[in-house]
Design an enzyme around this catalytic site. Structure first.
Site, PDB file in Angstrom:
ATOM      1  N   GLU A   1      -7.864 -12.637   5.197  1.00 13.75           N
ATOM      2  CA  GLU A   1      -6.922 -11.965   6.100  1.00 13.75           C
ATOM      3  C   GLU A   1      -7.624 -11.784   7.447  1.00 13.75           C
ATOM      4  OE1 GLU A   1      -6.282  -7.765   5.406  1.00 13.75           O
ATOM      5  OE2 GLU A   1      -4.404  -7.739   6.534  1.00 13.75           O
TER       6      GLU A   1
ATOM      7  N   HIS B   1       0.868  -1.186   0.000  1.00 15.61           N
ATOM      8  CA  HIS B   1       0.000   0.000   0.000  1.00 15.61           C
ATOM      9  C   HIS B   1       0.900   1.230   0.000  1.00 15.61           C
ATOM     10  CE1 HIS B   1      -3.718  -2.264   0.889  1.00 15.61           C
ATOM     11  NE2 HIS B   1      -2.853  -3.105   1.420  1.00 15.61           N
TER      12      HIS B   1
ATOM     13  N   HIS C   1      -8.040  -8.268  -1.281  1.00 16.64           N
ATOM     14  CA  HIS C   1      -7.757  -8.783   0.051  1.00 16.64           C
ATOM     15  C   HIS C   1      -8.871  -9.765   0.413  1.00 16.64           C
ATOM     16  CE1 HIS C   1      -5.319  -5.162   0.198  1.00 16.64           C
ATOM     17  NE2 HIS C   1      -4.857  -5.460   1.394  1.00 16.64           N
TER      18      HIS C   1
ATOM     19  N   ASP D   1       3.098  -5.334   2.640  1.00 14.10           N
ATOM     20  CA  ASP D   1       1.785  -4.739   2.956  1.00 14.10           C
ATOM     21  C   ASP D   1       1.895  -3.246   3.306  1.00 14.10           C
ATOM     22  OD1 ASP D   1      -0.941  -4.918   3.055  1.00 14.10           O
ATOM     23  OD2 ASP D   1      -1.056  -6.068   4.911  1.00 14.10           O
TER      24      ASP D   1
HETATM   25  N1  ADE Z   1      -5.241  -1.167   3.767  1.00  9.83           N
HETATM   26  C1  ADE Z   1      -3.951  -1.013   4.078  1.00  9.83           C
HETATM   27  N2  ADE Z   1      -3.439  -2.136   4.599  1.00  9.83           N
HETATM   28  C2  ADE Z   1      -4.438  -3.053   4.620  1.00  9.83           C
HETATM   29  C3  ADE Z   1      -4.541  -4.400   5.035  1.00  9.83           C
HETATM   30  N3  ADE Z   1      -3.498  -5.077   5.526  1.00  9.83           N
HETATM   31  N4  ADE Z   1      -5.727  -5.007   4.926  1.00  9.83           N
HETATM   32  C4  ADE Z   1      -6.771  -4.356   4.432  1.00  9.83           C
HETATM   33  N5  ADE Z   1      -6.726  -3.090   4.011  1.00  9.83           N
HETATM   34  C5  ADE Z   1      -5.570  -2.441   4.114  1.00  9.83           C
HETATM   35 ZN    ZN Z   2      -2.926  -5.043   2.122  1.00 11.60          ZN
END
Ligand code: ADE
Ligand code: ZN
Length: 328
Positions: free
Chosen positions: A196, A15, A193, A274
């Site tokens: 998670e 990100h 995503h 990430d």
């Molecule tokens: N936005 C930034 N990092 C994230 C993550 N690990 N999971 C979901 N959205 C995100």
């Molecule tokens: Zn992410």
């Protein structure tokens, strides 16, 4: 232990706004005459947050220091420079148009900055990068559809995909099928995503309702044998971020993380960081940890880099050129 500095690396899940170290956030704040709350920083150049939703809020607070094209350029260049110095060949940057708008910067200006940062880093270090537009779940379906429409109307060779991010628990993937459809029809490749913060049912929903070739994280697929088989059958690559998963307490420690199991079952796995300073990690650190905690050998590290490049959202000529650079 293997010296992973020598290993060529590639990252599919980063990100961009989450790549800023506190030092850069302070620097941009100063440049823009802003005051940032010091209580969001930890002494070791990382951030303080309590849980996933709090992390998302601190992320938003750090992002507000971005005020113009130059800030976006400098953020992008700083991240790619660090990656290139760790022998990284390729990075996909998840950039959030909605965060730019929240910062008072237009999508056009912020993207100009990101593109400039990518071009400057390529000139200076030879690193390749592409941009994935973020659909942020908790900003709502309508905003994601608007971004998809914007992307369809404003194609750019460096914008090659979209990634659905944000609050997975309260905003399931199926709500975003129209945004994905518009993006896919415009030739953008898709990932999301899933698996998670929610379990295998979220991965099923993602692969059954969105036109995706990869899953961000996806680690909780390990709880469902049929899902593992399906990921293999459909050749879906996982963007695994072990440091992030442990920081966010998806798993208590590396010993419980399924990276090795997923690989041994035959799922295509890759390594990413990430939001590195939020999770006290870097891409280089993730490669180190794959050796230290998951006993990956040199060939297995190279295989993960090749998996990343094979699943990368790039044209075939670039893919081939990058794959040719994966050797020690
Ligand atoms: N936005 C930034 N990092 C994230 C993550 N690990 N999971 C979901 N959205 C995100
Ligand atoms: Zn992410």
């Amino acid at each position: 232990m293997i010296n992973t500095q020598m290993i060529p690396k590639a990252e599919l899940h980063l990100h961009l706004e989450g790549s800023m170290k506190p030092r850069l956030v302070r620097q941009l704040a100063k440049r823009n005459g802003l005051i940032v709350p010091e209580d969001m920083f930890a002494p070791d150049e990382t951030y303080l947050w309590k849980d996933f939703l709090d992390f998302l809020q601190v992320y938003d607070k750090a992002t507000v220091v971005l005020k113009n094209q130059q800030d976006y350029r400098d953020m992008t260049y700083a991240y790619l420079e660090e990656c290139a110095r760790a022998n990284t060949l390729y990075v996909e940057l998840i950039y959030s148009p909605d965060h730019a708008l929240l910062c008072g910067v237009s999508i056009e200006d912020s993207l100009e900055g990101v593109i400039q940062g990518i071009q400057d880093a390529k000139r200076d270090f030879g690193i390749e990068a592409r941009i994935l537009l973020a659909f942020v779940r908790h900003f709502g379906v309508e905003k994601c559809v608007k971004i998809a429409q914007w992307a369809a109307a404003n194609p750019h060779p460096l914008i090659t995909g979209v990634n659905l991010a944000g609050d997975e628990i309260n905003f399931p993937a199926e709500q975003f099928s129209e945004a994905f459809r518009i993006a896919a029809d415009a030739g953008l490749q898709c990932t999301t995503h899933a698996g998670e913060m929610a379990g295998p049912e979220s991965v099923w929903q993602a692969i059954d309702t969105a036109p995706i070739s990869r899953v961000g994280h996806g680690v909780r697929a390990i709880e469902d044998d049929k899902l593992i088989e399906t990921l293999i059958q459909r050749n879906i690559t996982l963007e695994v971020c072990p440091g992030s998963n442990i920081a966010l307490q998806v798993y208590p420690d590396f010993a419980h993380h399924p990276l090795r199991k997923l690989k041994d079952r035959g799922v295509k796995v890759t390594l990413s960081s990430d939001d590195p300073p939020f999770f006290a990690t870097t891409l280089a650190n993730e490669y180190d940890n794959a050796v230290r905690y998951f006993q990956f050998n040199e060939n297995e590290l190279l295989e993960m880099t090749r998996n990343s490049l094979n699943a990368a959202f790039v044209d075939e000529a670039t893919r081939k050129a990058l794959l040719a650079r994966v050797r020690i």
